[in-house]
Design a protein around this motif. Structure first.
Motif, PDB file in Angstrom:
ATOM      1  N   ILE A  22      17.446  17.786  -2.664  1.00 56.73           N
ATOM      2  CA  ILE A  22      16.537  18.899  -2.399  1.00 56.73           C
ATOM      3  C   ILE A  22      17.322  20.179  -2.146  1.00 56.73           C
ATOM      4  CG2 ILE A  22      14.969  19.831  -0.644  1.00 56.73           C
ATOM      5  CD1 ILE A  22      13.807  16.953  -0.436  1.00 56.73           C
ATOM      6  N   ARG A  23      18.348  20.104  -1.328  1.00 59.36           N
ATOM      7  CA  ARG A  23      19.128  21.302  -1.007  1.00 59.36           C
ATOM      8  C   ARG A  23      19.773  21.879  -2.269  1.00 59.36           C
ATOM      9  NH1 ARG A  23      20.792  17.911   3.596  1.00 59.36           N
ATOM     10  NH2 ARG A  23      19.567  18.564   5.404  1.00 59.36           N
ATOM     11  N   ARG A  24      20.210  20.998  -3.174  1.00 62.17           N
ATOM     12  CA  ARG A  24      20.803  21.465  -4.422  1.00 62.17           C
ATOM     13  C   ARG A  24      19.756  22.178  -5.288  1.00 62.17           C
ATOM     14  NH1 ARG A  24      25.047  20.278  -7.986  1.00 62.17           N
ATOM     15  NH2 ARG A  24      24.917  21.899  -9.592  1.00 62.17           N
ATOM     16  N   GLU A  25      18.597  21.569  -5.445  1.00 58.23           N
ATOM     17  CA  GLU A  25      17.546  22.166  -6.265  1.00 58.23           C
ATOM     18  C   GLU A  25      17.038  23.467  -5.656  1.00 58.23           C
ATOM     19  OE1 GLU A  25      14.418  19.517  -7.296  1.00 58.23           O
ATOM     20  OE2 GLU A  25      15.770  17.942  -8.009  1.00 58.23           O
TER      21      GLU A  25
ATOM     22  N   ALA B 177       0.827  -1.204   0.000  1.00 57.18           N
ATOM     23  CA  ALA B 177       0.000   0.000   0.000  1.00 57.18           C
ATOM     24  C   ALA B 177       0.867   1.262   0.000  1.00 57.18           C
ATOM     25  CB  ALA B 177      -0.934  -0.003   1.212  1.00 57.18           C
ATOM     26  N   ILE B 178       1.944   1.250   0.770  1.00 61.75           N
ATOM     27  CA  ILE B 178       2.853   2.394   0.813  1.00 61.75           C
ATOM     28  C   ILE B 178       3.523   2.593  -0.543  1.00 61.75           C
ATOM     29  CG2 ILE B 178       4.983   3.297   1.834  1.00 61.75           C
ATOM     30  CD1 ILE B 178       4.164   1.891   4.444  1.00 61.75           C
ATOM     31  N   THR B 179       3.888   1.480  -1.194  1.00 60.50           N
ATOM     32  CA  THR B 179       4.533   1.567  -2.502  1.00 60.50           C
ATOM     33  C   THR B 179       3.573   2.091  -3.562  1.00 60.50           C
ATOM     34  OG1 THR B 179       5.898  -0.335  -1.855  1.00 60.50           O
ATOM     35  CG2 THR B 179       5.952   0.298  -4.171  1.00 60.50           C
ATOM     36  N   VAL B 180       2.313   1.657  -3.515  1.00 61.03           N
ATOM     37  CA  VAL B 180       1.301   2.195  -4.429  1.00 61.03           C
ATOM     38  C   VAL B 180       1.116   3.691  -4.176  1.00 61.03           C
ATOM     39  CG1 VAL B 180      -1.153   2.166  -5.023  1.00 61.03           C
ATOM     40  CG2 VAL B 180       0.100   0.013  -4.771  1.00 61.03           C
ATOM     41  N   LEU B 181       1.100   4.095  -2.904  1.00 58.21           N
ATOM     42  CA  LEU B 181       0.984   5.514  -2.573  1.00 58.21           C
ATOM     43  C   LEU B 181       2.169   6.292  -3.146  1.00 58.21           C
ATOM     44  CD1 LEU B 181      -0.472   7.801  -1.100  1.00 58.21           C
ATOM     45  CD2 LEU B 181       0.779   7.158   0.972  1.00 58.21           C
ATOM     46  N   ALA B 182       3.372   5.699  -3.078  1.00 58.50           N
ATOM     47  CA  ALA B 182       4.556   6.343  -3.652  1.00 58.50           C
ATOM     48  C   ALA B 182       4.375   6.575  -5.146  1.00 58.50           C
ATOM     49  CB  ALA B 182       5.793   5.484  -3.395  1.00 58.50           C
ATOM     50  N   ALA B 183       3.858   5.568  -5.848  1.00 62.21           N
ATOM     51  CA  ALA B 183       3.632   5.697  -7.294  1.00 62.21           C
ATOM     52  C   ALA B 183       2.569   6.751  -7.588  1.00 62.21           C
ATOM     53  CB  ALA B 183       3.229   4.346  -7.877  1.00 62.21           C
TER      54      ALA B 183
ATOM     55  N   LEU C   3       8.064  14.603  -5.389  1.00 57.59           N
ATOM     56  CA  LEU C   3       8.770  13.491  -6.039  1.00 57.59           C
ATOM     57  C   LEU C   3       9.713  12.805  -5.051  1.00 57.59           C
ATOM     58  CD1 LEU C   3       9.519  15.264  -9.414  1.00 57.59           C
ATOM     59  CD2 LEU C   3       8.108  13.218  -9.156  1.00 57.59           C
ATOM     60  N   TYR C   4      10.418  13.586  -4.261  1.00 56.54           N
ATOM     61  CA  TYR C   4      11.333  13.002  -3.282  1.00 56.54           C
ATOM     62  C   TYR C   4      10.564  12.404  -2.102  1.00 56.54           C
ATOM     63  CZ  TYR C   4      14.969  15.237  -6.003  1.00 56.54           C
ATOM     64  OH  TYR C   4      15.805  15.618  -7.037  1.00 56.54           O
ATOM     65  N   PHE C   5       9.433  12.993  -1.759  1.00 56.64           N
ATOM     66  CA  PHE C   5       8.569  12.374  -0.760  1.00 56.64           C
ATOM     67  C   PHE C   5       8.121  11.000  -1.255  1.00 56.64           C
ATOM     68  CE2 PHE C   5       4.088  11.830   0.811  1.00 56.64           C
ATOM     69  CZ  PHE C   5       4.421  11.488   2.110  1.00 56.64           C
ATOM     70  N   GLY C   6       7.791  10.895  -2.536  1.00 55.92           N
ATOM     71  CA  GLY C   6       7.444   9.610  -3.125  1.00 55.92           C
ATOM     72  C   GLY C   6       8.592   8.619  -3.039  1.00 55.92           C
ATOM     73  N   ASN C   7       9.818   9.102  -3.226  1.00 55.74           N
ATOM     74  CA  ASN C   7      10.989   8.217  -3.119  1.00 55.74           C
ATOM     75  C   ASN C   7      11.133   7.645  -1.709  1.00 55.74           C
ATOM     76  OD1 ASN C   7      11.533   8.839  -5.753  1.00 55.74           O
ATOM     77  ND2 ASN C   7      13.532   9.758  -5.383  1.00 55.74           N
TER      78      ASN C   7
ATOM     79  N   VAL D  51      16.082   2.968   3.869  1.00 55.67           N
ATOM     80  CA  VAL D  51      15.265   4.105   4.310  1.00 55.67           C
ATOM     81  C   VAL D  51      16.138   5.300   4.673  1.00 55.67           C
ATOM     82  CG1 VAL D  51      13.635   4.925   6.046  1.00 55.67           C
ATOM     83  CG2 VAL D  51      13.358   2.653   5.047  1.00 55.67           C
ATOM     84  N   ILE D  52      17.179   5.071   5.474  1.00 58.73           N
ATOM     85  CA  ILE D  52      18.050   6.182   5.889  1.00 58.73           C
ATOM     86  C   ILE D  52      18.833   6.707   4.692  1.00 58.73           C
ATOM     87  CG2 ILE D  52      20.019   6.824   7.331  1.00 58.73           C
ATOM     88  CD1 ILE D  52      19.003   4.762   9.386  1.00 58.73           C
ATOM     89  N   GLY D  53      19.349   5.790   3.869  1.00 52.20           N
ATOM     90  CA  GLY D  53      20.117   6.202   2.698  1.00 52.20           C
ATOM     91  C   GLY D  53      19.280   7.003   1.726  1.00 52.20           C
ATOM     92  N   MET D  54      18.050   6.551   1.458  1.00 52.14           N
ATOM     93  CA  MET D  54      17.171   7.267   0.539  1.00 52.14           C
ATOM     94  C   MET D  54      16.827   8.650   1.081  1.00 52.14           C
ATOM     95  SD  MET D  54      15.429   7.232  -2.326  1.00 52.14           S
ATOM     96  CE  MET D  54      14.943   5.571  -2.836  1.00 52.14           C
ATOM     97  N   THR D  55      16.466   8.725   2.351  1.00 52.40           N
ATOM     98  CA  THR D  55      16.095  10.011   2.938  1.00 52.40           C
ATOM     99  C   THR D  55      17.262  10.990   2.894  1.00 52.40           C
ATOM    100  OG1 THR D  55      14.530   8.878   4.408  1.00 52.40           O
ATOM    101  CG2 THR D  55      15.159  11.134   4.988  1.00 52.40           C
TER     102      THR D  55
END
Length: 232
Positions: A138-141, A59-65, A103-107, A127-131
């Motif tokens: 985000i900081r770059r953009e 369900a979380i993965t579908v929410l990400a998509a 988009l990054y929240f989805g990631n 999870v930690i690596g992705m965040t």
């Protein structure tokens, strides 16, 4: 130390995100316990609990998509997947009215859902690596947008959260029109993950999981090739 992503990181973010998942699954080499099964052992009904945990992960993965598709529909897939940063315009429609970086929240949601297929250590790595990596991007953009958009972007940042969405829209709609067909094509890889996780949660068989992920990857590569041909 600069906490913003480098040019190399931004250009290769797709492959570096893949490397985060790869490293997480590699952790099975020394931690053999699956994250979901380890959680299920803490419950009275281990077999039933593991299915529920994987269903939640699906369900979380579908929410990400869904979140990523919603965001891509307003930003356009060729911007989302471009190796260059696009700071020439500020999008404040759809999910961008509730969170600056949907988009990054989805990631991060993808990591939370898909990470349950990894080991206990692998789940933490994913999870930690992705965040952490998403925050660097985000900081770059945001630095680029601050430079190009100035005061209007500062007001937007003051109103809209960076990564955790607000429950209601924080800024008025900019009148943008979503392109759902482009979003579906651009986010096909993520939908491969989502559908694969749904099938896995039902069957607990990895065969269709990897078939659907591979199909999503192939669709994503085909879409990227189409964009390159259109630009040529």
């Amino acid at each position: 130390m600069d906490s913003r992503a480098t040019d190399f990181e931004f250009r290769n973010r797709f492959w570096l995100i893949g490397a985060i998942f790869g490293w997480g699954f590699f952790c099975y080499a020394f931690d053999h316990a699956n994250a979901a099964e380890a959680l299920a052992r803490l419950t009275p009904n281990e077999d039933g609990a593991v299915r529920i945990i994987f269903a939640v992960g699906a369900a979380i993965t579908v929410l990400a998509a869904l979140v990523r598709s919603w965001a891509t529909a307003y930003l356009q897939s060729e911007v989302v997947h471009d190796a260059a940063i696009h700071s020439e315009r500020l999008v404040a429609d759809g999910p961008y009215r509730r969170v600056r970086n949907p988009l990054y929240f989805g990631n991060v949601l993808l990591a939370l859902g898909m990470g349950l297929l990894a080991s206990r250590t692998g789940y933490a790595v994913i999870v930690i690596g992705m965040t952490a990596f998403c925050l660097r991007l985000i900081r770059r953009e945001e630095a680029e947008l601050q430079q190009s958009q100035g005061e209007s972007y500062r007001r937007y940042c003051a109103a809209v959260p960076r990564l955790l969405p607000a429950l209601s829209a924080r800024v008025p709609s900019g009148g943008g029109v979503p392109n759902w067909r482009d979003a579906a094509a651009g986010e096909s890889f993520i939908w491969g993950f989502a559908l694969g996780m749904v099938v896995f949660a039902v069957t607990l068989s990895q065969l269709w999981l990897w078939i659907l992920i591979a199909a999503g990857f192939a669709a994503r590569m085909a879409h990227d090739a189409y964009i390159k041909r259109r630009r040529a």
